[in-house]
Design a protein around this motif. Structure first.
Motif, short mmCIF file in Angstrom:
data_model
loop_
_atom_site.label_atom_id
_atom_site.label_comp_id
_atom_site.label_asym_id
_atom_site.label_seq_id
_atom_site.Cartn_x
_atom_site.Cartn_y
_atom_site.Cartn_z
N VAL A 187 13.60 -4.53 0.22
CA VAL A 187 12.59 -3.91 1.08
C VAL A 187 12.26 -2.58 0.45
O VAL A 187 13.18 -1.78 0.15
N VAL A 188 10.98 -2.30 0.20
CA VAL A 188 10.60 -1.03 -0.43
C VAL A 188 9.58 -0.30 0.44
O VAL A 188 8.80 -0.92 1.16
N ARG A 189 9.63 1.01 0.34
CA ARG A 189 8.57 1.84 0.91
C ARG A 189 7.93 2.59 -0.25
O ARG A 189 8.60 3.31 -0.98
N VAL A 190 6.63 2.43 -0.42
CA VAL A 190 5.91 3.08 -1.50
C VAL A 190 5.60 4.52 -1.09
O VAL A 190 4.89 4.75 -0.10
N GLU A 191 6.12 5.46 -1.86
CA GLU A 191 5.94 6.87 -1.53
C GLU A 191 4.62 7.42 -2.08
O GLU A 191 3.90 8.14 -1.38
N SER A 192 4.33 7.10 -3.32
CA SER A 192 3.12 7.64 -3.95
C SER A 192 2.83 6.86 -5.23
O SER A 192 3.65 6.04 -5.67
N GLU A 193 1.65 7.12 -5.80
CA GLU A 193 1.29 6.48 -7.07
C GLU A 193 0.73 7.53 -8.02
O GLU A 193 -0.08 8.38 -7.62
N THR A 194 1.19 7.46 -9.27
CA THR A 194 0.63 8.30 -10.33
C THR A 194 -0.34 7.45 -11.14
O THR A 194 0.04 6.39 -11.63
N ALA B 254 0.83 -1.21 0.00
CA ALA B 254 0.00 0.00 0.00
C ALA B 254 0.86 1.25 0.00
O ALA B 254 2.00 1.24 0.50
N VAL B 255 0.34 2.32 -0.57
CA VAL B 255 1.05 3.60 -0.57
C VAL B 255 1.28 4.04 0.87
O VAL B 255 0.37 4.01 1.70
N GLY B 256 2.53 4.39 1.18
CA GLY B 256 2.90 4.79 2.53
C GLY B 256 3.40 3.65 3.39
O GLY B 256 3.93 3.88 4.48
N ALA B 257 3.25 2.42 2.92
CA ALA B 257 3.64 1.25 3.72
C ALA B 257 5.02 0.73 3.31
O ALA B 257 5.56 1.08 2.26
N ILE B 258 5.56 -0.15 4.14
CA ILE B 258 6.85 -0.79 3.89
C ILE B 258 6.60 -2.26 3.60
O ILE B 258 5.85 -2.93 4.33
N SER B 259 7.21 -2.78 2.57
CA SER B 259 6.97 -4.17 2.16
C SER B 259 7.66 -5.15 3.10
O SER B 259 8.58 -4.80 3.84
N THR B 260 7.21 -6.39 3.05
CA THR B 260 7.97 -7.47 3.67
C THR B 260 9.16 -7.77 2.76
O THR B 260 9.15 -7.46 1.57
N PRO B 261 10.25 -8.34 3.28
CA PRO B 261 11.41 -8.65 2.44
C PRO B 261 11.05 -9.56 1.27
O PRO B 261 10.27 -10.51 1.42
N MET B 262 11.60 -9.27 0.11
CA MET B 262 11.31 -10.03 -1.11
C MET B 262 12.64 -10.55 -1.67
O MET B 262 13.57 -9.77 -1.91
N LEU B 263 12.73 -11.86 -1.86
CA LEU B 263 13.96 -12.48 -2.35
C LEU B 263 14.09 -12.35 -3.86
O LEU B 263 13.12 -12.56 -4.59
N ASP B 264 15.30 -12.01 -4.32
CA ASP B 264 15.62 -11.99 -5.74
C ASP B 264 17.04 -12.52 -5.89
O ASP B 264 18.00 -11.79 -5.68
N GLY B 265 17.17 -13.79 -6.25
CA GLY B 265 18.49 -14.40 -6.33
C GLY B 265 19.10 -14.50 -4.95
O GLY B 265 18.56 -15.14 -4.05
N ALA B 266 20.23 -13.83 -4.77
CA ALA B 266 20.92 -13.87 -3.47
C ALA B 266 20.68 -12.59 -2.68
O ALA B 266 21.33 -12.37 -1.65
N ARG B 267 19.75 -11.74 -3.12
CA ARG B 267 19.52 -10.46 -2.46
C ARG B 267 18.08 -10.36 -2.00
O ARG B 267 17.19 -11.06 -2.49
#
Length: 292
Positions: A231-238, A215-228
């Motif tokens: 974590v993202v925080r959604v700032e806004s949506e256009t 959701a906008v304004g929220a912080i994601s749960t960790p997401m695996l991509d290969g060996a990394r």
């Protein structure tokens, strides 16, 4: 192989005059080493690429003339200012921007003309391999006209680090934490990313999935991509604009073709510029300068 002694002697005996400084001559030999150090390997690879490209075009019976080269220049100007709906931008502004790019990259008349001819040749060679498919068209329309999310990103090396980051970011400043802990190049910007569309293939699918599932304004749960881990925080949506796939089809086709041509052209250029099969007599051109 070593050049004949007579050829080496002849070269040493001829030092073209470049300038006269306070009555003293300045020959090319005094400038040769710094010039090679400044851009010799780039110039050598460009020359190798151009020579092999010319041979490949001849083999395939393709001729590149003034018309094809001018088309490359027009395409370059067009891409600098074309609007997202496909309408043309200000040509004077395009010329100004091109001038700035040439100045920044040191593209004088000789190198710029060679670049246009090189691109024209590469484009002609890959033209038959470019395929436009429905999925590619949908991706292109989404990138141009779909919803986009603005976000900050942190990349961590382990699940434990990612979980700790996500937990700390609930009460601390995400931006400061990204600067301190993120392994991504965006860390210097506090993790700030350019706006991302749901189907933008230039970003990893796990990142896009996390971005649009949060959701906008929220912080994601960790997401695996290969060996990394992301974590993202959604700032806004256009929000998506009102332009339909049918309305944008012609422009999307053009943009998708250019994008896929570019990928194929880059791959072919790397192949043709390879040093495999090249014997370098002057070792100054063989490697980039080393720090002392």
């Amino acid at each position: 192989p070593t050049p004949p002694a007579s050829a080496t002697a002849a070269r040493k005996s001829i030092d073209p005059l470049v300038a006269v400084v306070d009555g003293q001559t300045l020959g090319f030999d005094a400038l040769r080493a710094p010039l090679v150090e400044l851009g010799g390997q780039t110039a050598l690879r460009d020359a190798i690429l151009d020579q092999r490209l010319k041979a490949r075009l001849k083999r395939d019976g393709i001729t590149i003339g003034a018309e094809e080269i001018e088309r490359e220049r027009a395409l370059l100007l067009q891409t600098l200012v074309t609007k997202s709906d496909g309408s043309a931008g200000d040509n004077d502004r395009a010329v100004e921007l091109l001038g700035q790019i040439r100045l920044k990259q040191g593209l004088g008349a000789t190198r710029f003309d060679a670049l246009l001819a090189r691109n024209a040749g590469l484009r002609a060679l890959v033209a038959s391999a470019v395929k436009l498919d429905d999925d590619g068209m949908a991706n292109t329309h989404d990138m141009l006209h779909g919803a986009k999310r603005n976000a900050r990103l942190a990349v961590l090396s382990s699940l434990a680090d990612a979980e700790r980051f996500a937990r700390d970011a609930q009460t601390a400043d995400f931006t400061a934490l990204a600067v301190e802990r993120s392994l991504d190049e965006s860390a210097v910007r506090g993790g700030l990313l350019a706006p991302i569309s749901r189907r933008d293939p230039s970003y990893p699918e796990p990142l896009r999935a996390a971005l649009f599932a949060t959701a906008v304004g929220a912080i994601s749960t960790p997401m695996l991509d290969g060996a990394r881990f992301y974590v993202v925080r959604v700032e806004s949506e256009t929000a998506a604009d009102a332009i339909s796939p049918a309305q944008s089809r012609e422009y999307c086709e053009r943009m998708l073709r250019i994008s896929r041509e570019r990928l194929l052209m880059d791959a072919l250029a790397r192949e043709l510029a390879s040093l495999e099969g090249v014997t370098i007599f002057d070792r100054a051109f063989d490697a980039p300068p080393r720090a002392r």
